[in-house]
Design a protein around this motif. Structure first.
Motif, PDB file in Angstrom:
ATOM      1  N   ARG A 202      24.005 -14.345  44.322  1.00 18.97           N
ATOM      2  CA  ARG A 202      23.503 -15.687  44.629  1.00 18.97           C
ATOM      3  C   ARG A 202      23.963 -16.136  46.000  1.00 18.97           C
ATOM      4  O   ARG A 202      23.229 -16.791  46.739  1.00 18.97           O
TER       5      ARG A 202
ATOM      6  N   VAL B 136      24.255 -22.711  52.222  1.00 21.35           N
ATOM      7  CA  VAL B 136      25.673 -22.472  51.967  1.00 21.35           C
ATOM      8  C   VAL B 136      25.817 -21.654  50.700  1.00 21.35           C
ATOM      9  O   VAL B 136      26.563 -20.674  50.650  1.00 21.35           O
ATOM     10  N   GLY B 137      25.093 -22.044  49.667  1.00 18.78           N
ATOM     11  CA  GLY B 137      25.122 -21.276  48.440  1.00 18.78           C
ATOM     12  C   GLY B 137      26.246 -21.700  47.518  1.00 18.78           C
ATOM     13  O   GLY B 137      27.207 -22.335  47.933  1.00 18.78           O
ATOM     14  N   PRO B 138      26.121 -21.358  46.242  1.00 25.57           N
ATOM     15  CA  PRO B 138      27.160 -21.708  45.279  1.00 25.57           C
ATOM     16  C   PRO B 138      28.388 -20.834  45.484  1.00 25.57           C
ATOM     17  O   PRO B 138      28.299 -19.780  46.094  1.00 25.57           O
TER      18      PRO B 138
ATOM     19  N   GLN C 294      30.389 -19.145  40.432  1.00 26.09           N
ATOM     20  CA  GLN C 294      29.435 -20.076  39.809  1.00 26.09           C
ATOM     21  C   GLN C 294      28.925 -19.562  38.463  1.00 26.09           C
ATOM     22  O   GLN C 294      28.749 -20.333  37.522  1.00 26.09           O
TER      23      GLN C 294
ATOM     24  N   LEU D 251      31.157 -20.488  35.624  1.00 27.80           N
ATOM     25  CA  LEU D 251      30.990 -21.897  35.235  1.00 27.80           C
ATOM     26  C   LEU D 251      29.745 -22.051  34.369  1.00 27.80           C
ATOM     27  O   LEU D 251      29.771 -22.727  33.338  1.00 27.80           O
ATOM     28  N   ASP D 252      28.647 -21.399  34.811  1.00 25.67           N
ATOM     29  CA  ASP D 252      27.400 -21.496  34.054  1.00 25.67           C
ATOM     30  C   ASP D 252      27.598 -20.998  32.629  1.00 25.67           C
ATOM     31  O   ASP D 252      27.175 -21.641  31.668  1.00 25.67           O
TER      32      ASP D 252
ATOM     33  N   ILE E 139      30.417 -20.585  30.844  1.00 17.22           N
ATOM     34  CA  ILE E 139      31.308 -21.416  30.016  1.00 17.22           C
ATOM     35  C   ILE E 139      30.571 -22.677  29.581  1.00 17.22           C
ATOM     36  O   ILE E 139      30.650 -23.105  28.427  1.00 17.22           O
ATOM     37  N   LYS E 140      29.824 -23.262  30.507  1.00 17.18           N
ATOM     38  CA  LYS E 140      29.064 -24.449  30.133  1.00 17.18           C
ATOM     39  C   LYS E 140      28.042 -24.135  29.055  1.00 17.18           C
ATOM     40  O   LYS E 140      27.904 -24.892  28.084  1.00 17.18           O
ATOM     41  N   LEU E 141      27.343 -23.004  29.212  1.00 14.00           N
ATOM     42  CA  LEU E 141      26.316 -22.671  28.215  1.00 14.00           C
ATOM     43  C   LEU E 141      26.945 -22.437  26.851  1.00 14.00           C
ATOM     44  O   LEU E 141      26.397 -22.845  25.825  1.00 14.00           O
TER      45      LEU E 141
END
Lengths: 304, 181
Positions: free
Chosen positions: A30, A40-42, A46, A49-50, A52-54
């Protein structure tokens, strides 16, 4: 008893390694895409994080039993494939010797398809038309890239008279060469097939968000999407490690493994970021032209 | 040990940290505000560095972005989309039209206050709000999430009757099933 426990811990460590490396590669991808698009990009973590959130999201969707089992099939297939791919040369790593037997390359060629099939079953149950279109596209594309891939594998098996991954690795260690030089056409065909295997652009016809609303996963949210992301990361590691083992002489330690797999990973990433998406028939005919040609040449090379 | 307050706080902190830094955004772009989103997401303003990313379907999304006015016809779809999203979910009202009707304040066919129909966590004012204000709105939402105050979804569950009543006032042919949770 102890050895079994050690093996289990080793298997868990292998899964964790595959997950971490795959996730970081996704994040780096990414970042690379962002830098090429002058963004700049994540951050490269990242994807963690995605995920763990999901996993912390509620998932209250029910379309039928297969819908719950589809993502499980996908991650089962990824982990099973991982168990058959040696991570390092020689005695394995972290007490874990992979479950190799003479013929595991053939088994793996079948096993790598299983995840997509499981996902297809799960997506079919949801009844979303976008999922159905995505599944048909995915299976058509699989017909495209599996043929050059299997031809390249068959060429290697015929050339070196072994159907085992560890056998191929041992040959490379003994002869002190890489199979990508012993049979270059097999390597070319396999790498071109790998472009399709990764489902990255220009072969992202399955998950095309603008066309079919992310295709098979369009009805999967929350934990199921997290499962599929984890499965995809593990599977990316499986594919890259398999290619490194077969064609690039394997790796003696983890740093070498990371360097080699990342170098290989840059091929689909950089090819993808500079190419727009193919249509379905373009993608299939792509695989049935040059990759197939190189596959035939590889088999001829192996037999003469 | 698992019900220890400190442990819960740490878990909540991690959850909120990941939630605020990974927002899958579903842009409901029927209003004119949708034209600001490509600029927000691409190279000049690059919302992806904040973790904001487009989601393709409501099932995958955390954040519903209502860009501009909603006619009563599209309100049906918005309610449906909002109820398909999985908890925790957030809504951003984008542009003046979602706050007080904006330039459609006397229209017979648009809703004026979005907050009466679905709970809105953050409003972005302006007609149109520029990408800077959109990113400021994302930042504000991230602040609310990290403080645990972005609880529109719980508000919606608790006051479902009130929201349903308002929704049914403008939607004569009720398109959705009745829930009993």
């Amino acid at each position: 008893m102890n050895t079994i426990l050690f093996q289990l811990f080793g298997a868990l460590a292998t899964i964790l390694l595959a997950f971490t490396v795959g996730m970081f590669y996704g994040g780096i991808r990414r970042k690379i895409i962002a830098r090429i698009q002058n963004r700049v990009g994540p951050p490269i973590y990242q994807n963690f994080l995605d995920v763990i959130k999901l996993y912390s999201k509620e998932t209250s969707i029910h379309h039928g039993a297969m819908q719950h089992m589809g993502p499980v099939f996908a991650i089962t297939a990824s982990i099973t494939s991982l168990m058959f791919v040696p991570v390092l040369n020689g005695e394995g790593w972290f007490w874990f010797k992979n479950l190799n037997f003479s013929g595991d390359l053939i088994f793996l060629v079948y096993m790598m398809v299983f995840g997509s099939l499981g996902m297809a079953l799960g997506a079919g149950q949801t009844g979303n038309p976008n999922s159905a279109i995505g599944v048909t596209r995915g299976l058509s594309q699989m017909v495209g890239y599996e043929i050059p891939f299997v031809m390249s594998m068959v060429a290697l098996m015929a050339q070196f008279h072994t159907t085992s991954i560890t056998g191929l690795m041992n040959i490379q260690v003994q002869e002190n060469t890489w199979l990508m030089f012993s049979n270059p056409f097999a390597f070319i065909a396999a790498v071109l097939a790998m472009l399709g295997m990764f489902h990255y652009s220009p072969f992202d016809i399955v998950h095309a968000p603008a066309e079919v609303a992310s295709g098979p996963v369009s009805e999967f949210g929350g934990k199921y999407l997290g499962l599929m992301m984890s499965s995809g990361s593990i599977f990316a590691f499986v594919k890259l490690t398999l290619f490194v083992n077969i064609f690039m002489g394997g790796a003696a330690n983890l740093i070498e493994l990371v360097i080699k797999t990342f170098a290989l990973y840059l091929i689909p990433v950089l090819y993808g970021v500079t190419s727009p998406r193919y249509r379905t028939e373009q993608a299939i005919t792509y695989f049935w032209k040059w990759p197939l040609f190189f596959g035939v040449i590889a088999i001829l090379w192996a037999s003469f | 040990m698992y019900n220890d307050n400190n442990a819960q706080t740490i878990v909540e902190y991690i959850k909120n940290f990941t939630r605020k830094n990974s927002l899958f955004m579903l842009a409901y772009g029927t209003g004119c505000g949708a034209i600001e989103l490509p600029a927000t997401l691409t190279s000049r303003y690059d919302a992806e560095r904040l973790g904001v990313r487009g989601a393709a379907t409501p099932r995958q999304a955390d954040l519903l972005l209502i860009t501009g006015y909603l006619s009563t016809k599209t309100l049906k779809r918005v309610i449906r989309v909002y109820e398909q999203m999985q908890d925790p979910k957030y809504v951003i009202g984008f542009g003046s039209c979602t706050i007080n009707g904006g330039m459609y304040w006397d229209s017979y066919n648009t809703i004026k206050m979005l907050d009466k129909y679905i709970p809105v966590d953050v409003y972005i004012n302006g007609c149109m709000p520029r990408p800077e204000s959109v990113i400021a709105g994302f930042k504000e939402l991230q602040r609310l999430i990290s403080e645990g105050k972005a609880d529109g979804a719980t508000k919606y569950k608790e006051n479902l009757d009130w929201y349903r009543e308002n929704q049914k006032k403008v939607l004569k042919n009720w398109p959705l099933v009745e829930y009993n949770w």
